[in-house]
Design a protein around this motif. Sequence first.
Motif, PDB file in Angstrom:
ATOM      1  N   LEU B  36       0.746  -1.063   0.109  1.00 11.47           N
ATOM      2  CA  LEU B  36      -0.092   0.082   0.056  1.00 11.47           C
ATOM      3  C   LEU B  36       0.839   1.223  -0.042  1.00 11.47           C
ATOM      4  N   THR B  37       1.971   1.414   0.910  1.00 12.94           N
ATOM      5  CA  THR B  37       2.689   2.627   0.628  1.00 12.94           C
ATOM      6  C   THR B  37       3.633   2.680  -0.358  1.00 12.94           C
ATOM      7  N   ALA B  38       3.579   1.573  -1.351  1.00 13.61           N
ATOM      8  CA  ALA B  38       4.251   1.757  -2.662  1.00 13.61           C
ATOM      9  C   ALA B  38       3.206   2.325  -3.625  1.00 13.61           C
ATOM     10  N   LYS B  39       2.149   1.632  -3.503  1.00 18.15           N
ATOM     11  CA  LYS B  39       0.910   1.916  -4.312  1.00 18.15           C
ATOM     12  C   LYS B  39       0.657   3.585  -4.394  1.00 18.15           C
ATOM     13  N   TYR B  40       0.413   4.119  -2.885  1.00 13.30           N
ATOM     14  CA  TYR B  40       0.371   5.471  -2.870  1.00 13.30           C
ATOM     15  C   TYR B  40       1.617   6.355  -2.548  1.00 13.30           C
ATOM     16  N   ASN B  41       2.803   5.894  -3.100  1.00 16.39           N
ATOM     17  CA  ASN B  41       3.809   6.657  -2.913  1.00 16.39           C
ATOM     18  C   ASN B  41       3.830   7.371  -1.413  1.00 16.39           C
ATOM     19  N   PHE B  42       3.990   6.850  -0.540  1.00 13.40           N
ATOM     20  CA  PHE B  42       4.178   7.222   1.127  1.00 13.40           C
ATOM     21  C   PHE B  42       5.786   7.594   1.039  1.00 13.40           C
ATOM     22  N   GLU B  43       5.722   8.898   1.567  1.00 12.54           N
ATOM     23  CA  GLU B  43       7.183   9.270   1.820  1.00 12.54           C
ATOM     24  C   GLU B  43       7.771   8.631   2.680  1.00 12.54           C
ATOM     25  N   LYS B  44       9.249   8.403   2.585  1.00  9.32           N
ATOM     26  CA  LYS B  44      10.302   7.753   3.270  1.00  9.32           C
ATOM     27  C   LYS B  44      11.108   8.541   3.922  1.00  9.32           C
ATOM     28  N   PRO B  45      11.375   8.333   5.362  1.00  7.55           N
ATOM     29  CA  PRO B  45      10.923   6.732   6.047  1.00  7.55           C
ATOM     30  C   PRO B  45       9.563   6.805   6.541  1.00  7.55           C
ATOM     31  N   ASN B  46       9.129   8.070   6.905  1.00  3.43           N
ATOM     32  CA  ASN B  46       7.892   8.516   7.337  1.00  3.43           C
ATOM     33  C   ASN B  46       7.204   9.374   6.522  1.00  3.43           C
ATOM     34  N   ASP B  47       5.730   8.931   6.551  1.00  4.95           N
ATOM     35  CA  ASP B  47       4.688  10.012   5.877  1.00  4.95           C
ATOM     36  C   ASP B  47       3.962  10.526   6.874  1.00  4.95           C
ATOM     37  N   ARG B  48       4.179  11.864   6.904  1.00  8.08           N
ATOM     38  CA  ARG B  48       3.605  12.397   8.227  1.00  8.08           C
ATOM     39  C   ARG B  48       1.745  12.447   7.825  1.00  8.08           C
ATOM     40  N   ARG B  49       1.311  12.608   6.590  1.00  8.42           N
ATOM     41  CA  ARG B  49      -0.069  12.425   6.370  1.00  8.42           C
ATOM     42  C   ARG B  49      -0.507  11.185   6.855  1.00  8.42           C
ATOM     43  N   ALA B  50       0.132  10.130   6.591  1.00  9.35           N
ATOM     44  CA  ALA B  50      -0.378   8.696   6.836  1.00  9.35           C
ATOM     45  C   ALA B  50      -0.491   8.512   8.570  1.00  9.35           C
ATOM     46  N   LEU B  51       0.525   9.331   8.980  1.00  3.96           N
ATOM     47  CA  LEU B  51       0.381   8.963  10.513  1.00  3.96           C
ATOM     48  C   LEU B  51      -0.557   9.988  11.101  1.00  3.96           C
ATOM     49  N   ASP B  52      -0.895  11.030  10.523  1.00  6.59           N
ATOM     50  CA  ASP B  52      -2.047  12.056  10.990  1.00  6.59           C
ATOM     51  C   ASP B  52      -3.394  11.277  10.732  1.00  6.59           C
TER      52      ASP B  52
END
Lengths: 264, 264, 264, 264
Positions: B36-52
Motif C-alpha cells: 500500500l505504501t508503494a501504491k500510494y507513494n508514501f514518503e520515506k522513511p515516514n509519511d506524516r500524512r499517513a500518521l495523521d
Amino acid sequence: MANSKYEYVRSFEQPDNLLPNTFIVVRLDGRGFTKLTAKYNFEKPNDRRALDLMNEAAVAVMRDLPDLVLAYGQSDEFSFVFYKDCTLFERRASKLVTTIVSTFTANYVFGWAQHFPDTPLTAPLPSFDGRAVCYPSPTNLRDYLSWRQADCHINNLYNTTFWALVLKGGLDNRVAEKELSGTVSADKNEILFKRFGINYNNEPEIFKKGSVLYRDGRPVQMSKTQQEKERKKRGKAKIVVEHVDLIGDSFWERRPWILSGRAG
Amino acid sequence: MANSKYEYVRSFEQPDNLLPNTFIVVRLDGRGFTKLTAKYNFEKPNDRRALDLMNEAAVAVMRDLPDLVLAYGQSDEFSFVFYKDCTLFERRASKLVTTIVSTFTANYVFGWAQHFPDTPLTAPLPSFDGRAVCYPSPTNLRDYLSWRQADCHINNLYNTTFWALVLKGGLDNRVAEKELSGTVSADKNEILFKRFGINYNNEPEIFKKGSVLYRDGRPVQMSKTQQEKERKKRGKAKIVVEHVDLIGDSFWERRPWILSGRAG
Amino acid sequence: MANSKYEYVRSFEQPDNLLPNTFIVVRLDGRGFTKLTAKYNFEKPNDRRALDLMNEAAVAVMRDLPDLVLAYGQSDEFSFVFYKDCTLFERRASKLVTTIVSTFTANYVFGWAQHFPDTPLTAPLPSFDGRAVCYPSPTNLRDYLSWRQADCHINNLYNTTFWALVLKGGLDNRVAEKELSGTVSADKNEILFKRFGINYNNEPEIFKKGSVLYRDGRPVQMSKTQQEKERKKRGKAKIVVEHVDLIGDSFWERRPWILSGRAG
Amino acid sequence: MANSKYEYVRSFEQPDNLLPNTFIVVRLDGRGFTKLTAKYNFEKPNDRRALDLMNEAAVAVMRDLPDLVLAYGQSDEFSFVFYKDCTLFERRASKLVTTIVSTFTANYVFGWAQHFPDTPLTAPLPSFDGRAVCYPSPTNLRDYLSWRQADCHINNLYNTTFWALVLKGGLDNRVAEKELSGTVSADKNEILFKRFGINYNNEPEIFKKGSVLYRDGRPVQMSKTQQEKERKKRGKAKIVVEHVDLIGDSFWERRPWILSGRAG
C-alpha cells in the motif's frame, strides 16, 4: 535488542485457532443501524440502495478472500462461509473475523457516495461487528443459512405490512404495531392484498430472499501443486449475486462442491 | 416461528468473554501495508500524512468507546487499552475487537481524501486486522506499551538511516541494507550525523516516539449511579494526542487513574 | 448471605463447552509410568496384569457414563469416545475429562491389590492426566483410533524385539537399542523369527492390537421420551472387551450406530 | 512411520494454556457425595474420618506438586492454589486439573481403608470432578478463599442446627427444615444454645473453618539456577494443616510470600 526485555508480553496472547474440518461462518452486523437508517432517511421497508451497497461490500470481501465459498446477506447483516478445509491464517478466529469486518467496512464507507449521492456520510460513521462460528456438518451449515433466510422472510413480511399500514394506510406507528401483534403470515398476506392490493409474492426477490453470493463455475479436482494456482484463479472468478432459495435442496444439489468442503 | 427449527444452530456459538479484572489491549495492524505504501507513494522513511490519518481514525475510536483509557500508535499499527474494570459487551473478545477495527477502518477510509487529496483510493482498499490480549497487572500493561514504543524507536532509527543512505547517499537498497547489517544504535547515529549532518535527536517526536492518545482531565471518584453519566461525559472529553515517552515513570505518575483500572 | 459480597469471583470461571455435533474423545495417560513399571517390576515387554487392570478401570468408566460409545486402550493410555450428539454436563470439557480421569484412577487404585497381590501400592500412587479433543467427522474419529492402534503395533513390535534381544539374547540395553536403530518392521520380524524362533503374528492379540471396549447389542431407534430409559438401559448393557482391528472397515460396518452419532 | 498418515488428527487438539501472571485455582468436588455419605453412614453433621481422609489426599497432592502454594478444603470439596508465576505444564488447564484430580482420587481411595476400617469401599467408587479458574489479583484470590470459607461457616451452622433438631430434638427431617427456613445466624445460635446447650463457638475449628494447607517455612529469594533446587526442597517441606481464618488479614500478613506470586 533494546526491546527484548519487554517481549515476554507476547506470551499473554492466547491462541484462538478454530477446530479443523468444520465450516467457519463469520457473520457481521451493522452497529446501531436503527439510528443510521433514520439519520440517512433510508426508504421503508427496504432501501434498495443500502442493500446494493451491502452486496457491493460483500463482493469485495469475497474477491479479497478466495477461501470464501459462499456469502448470504439480508438487512444490515452478512454471513461469510469458508470452505471446510480452509487453513487461511491457521484458522485464527480474530484474524479471520477482523479481516472480513475491516474489508467490508472499508468498501461500505468507500462506496457510500455512489449509492447515496445526496446524503454524504458524517460522523459517527457506519461500522460493523462480527463473530465466527464453526459448523461441523453440511446439515448444520444449511440449517444456519436456512435460519438466516427464514429470518429474512419473517422480518420482511412483517415490515412490508407494517409500513403499508403506516405509509399507505395512514396509521400511527403504534397503532400499526398493535394491529400486527399476534398475526400469522396468512393474516399479513391478507392485510397486504385486501387493503393495499399488494401481492406479497410479487415483491422483489432481493427483499424476500436476501442475497446469495458465490463464485461462478465449478472448481476442478486438482493436485497439491495446482492448488495455489487455483486459489489465485478462484480469486479472479466472477462473483455471482442472486436472490434465490437456500432452504430447499435445489441450490445445493446443483453445486455439490460447496458442501464438499474442498477448496478446489 | 417459521425459523424455530433452525434456531438450534445458535448453540454452536462459543463464548469468548475475556477474564475480568485485567487490562484488555486490542491491537490492529495494517494488512499488506508494504504494498500500500508503494501504491500510494508514501514518503520515506515516514509519511506524516499517513500518521495523521492513523491518529485521526484512532481519535474517532476513542470517542466512540468511552471505556478506552489509552491508545498508542506507530507506523501502521494501533493499540487500544480498556479500563481494567471495563464490562463493555460483557468483555466478549470478538465484539470488542471487531467494533474497534471496523470503526478505525471506517474513519481511515473516510478521512483518506483529506490527507491524500492527490492520490484517491482504489481497490483493493486499505484494511486492518486485530486481536485482543489481556494483561493482569499494571506492570504487564506498561511492559506491553514499552515493547511497542521500543519497537517504534528501533525501526525508526533503522529506517531513518536506511533512507538517508538511499535517498541522500545514493546507495542501492541492497547496498544500504548490507551496510546497516550488524550495526548498533550508536553506529546508526554516527552514520546519520557524520555523513548526512542529521542529529537523530532532532527528528520529529511523532517519528521517534509514536503517538499516545488519552482523555483530557482526571476522572473523579463517584457513586454507582453517577457512573453512566460519567461514561457519557468521558465520551465527550477532549482526546489528547501526544508524542511522549511511555517507558519511564513520569507519564504514569502524573495520571495514576490510568493504571488504577477504575473507569471513573 | 454472609458470603454474597465474595460471590463475584464466580464470574471469573470461563466456559469450556465443546462444539456440538462432534465426537468428543478423552484420552488419559499414566503419569510417570516408566518409573512405576520399574518400581513394581512390570513384566517386559508387556505385563498382562497391568493391561487387565487398565481394562477393568476402563469398564468401570464406561459403566459409569452411558454416553460413552467406545473406548480404546493400549500400554498406559486409554481413549474414551462420546456419542456425537452427547450433551452430558453441557459438554463442558473440564467436567467430562475430570470425571473420566477420576473414575478411572479410583478403579485402578482400588483394583490393584487383586491384580498385583504381591506388590502392594506405596506412595507416590499411580495417577493419570487427560485431555478432550473434538473430531467433527466419522473419518476423523476413525483416523484418531487408527493412529492410536498403529502406535500400539509399532511400539509393541519394537518392544517385543528389544526385550527378546535383552532378555533372551543377553544383550545390554544400549547394544539392543543400537541394533534396532534404523530397522523397519520386516527387519524386526526377521530378528524375532531367526534368532528367537518367535513368530510375531502369534503374539497375543491384546499386545498387538490393544483393547477395544463397547456395549453389547445394537441400540434401537426411539422417541425422545424413551431416551432417558434407554440411557439407563445402556448403562446396564454388558461391556465387551475385545482385541480387534479398528483400522479396517469391518469393525465399523458391523456396528454402524457407533459412527452415526446417535445415542439411542 | 506406519501411522504417519493418521497423525494429522493431532492438529485437532486445541491449546488451553491459562493466562500468565494470574493465580490458578483448581477446585475439585465429590461426585454424588450425598448418596455416598448415606451409603457409608457418614456421621452427621460432620464425619471427622471423612475430613481427615480429604486432608490426607490433599497433602499428597501438595507433596506431588511443589508449585502449589496453598490449599483449602471443606465438606467434599478442595481448592488448590498455584503460585502466580507458576509455569508447570505450560499452564495447560486440562493437564493441571486432571493431575490434581487424579492424584487426589488415588489417595482418597487408597487411604479409605485406614479411615473407614469397618465399611470397605464397593462399586461405584468415590470420584471427583474439577475445574481451573484464574484470579488476576491478590484481592480476587483472597475473595475466592473467603467465599469458600464463608460458605463452610454458613453450611456448618445450618447443618449443626439441623442435625441437633433431628438427632437430639427428635424432629422429622422435613419439620426441622421448615423450622430453619428463614432463620438468620443469630436464630440458629440461639436454637443450639437454648434447646441443646450447644455453644456453636465451641464446635471444633475443623468444622467451622475448614482446613488450610501450606508449606512450613518461608521460601528464600534466589537466583534462576537455584530455583530448581528450591523446587525440590519445597517438595520436601513439611505441609501444615490448620483450621484458621482466611477472611481477615492476619493469616496473609504473616505469610506475604503466598500472595507475592513468586514460587521461591
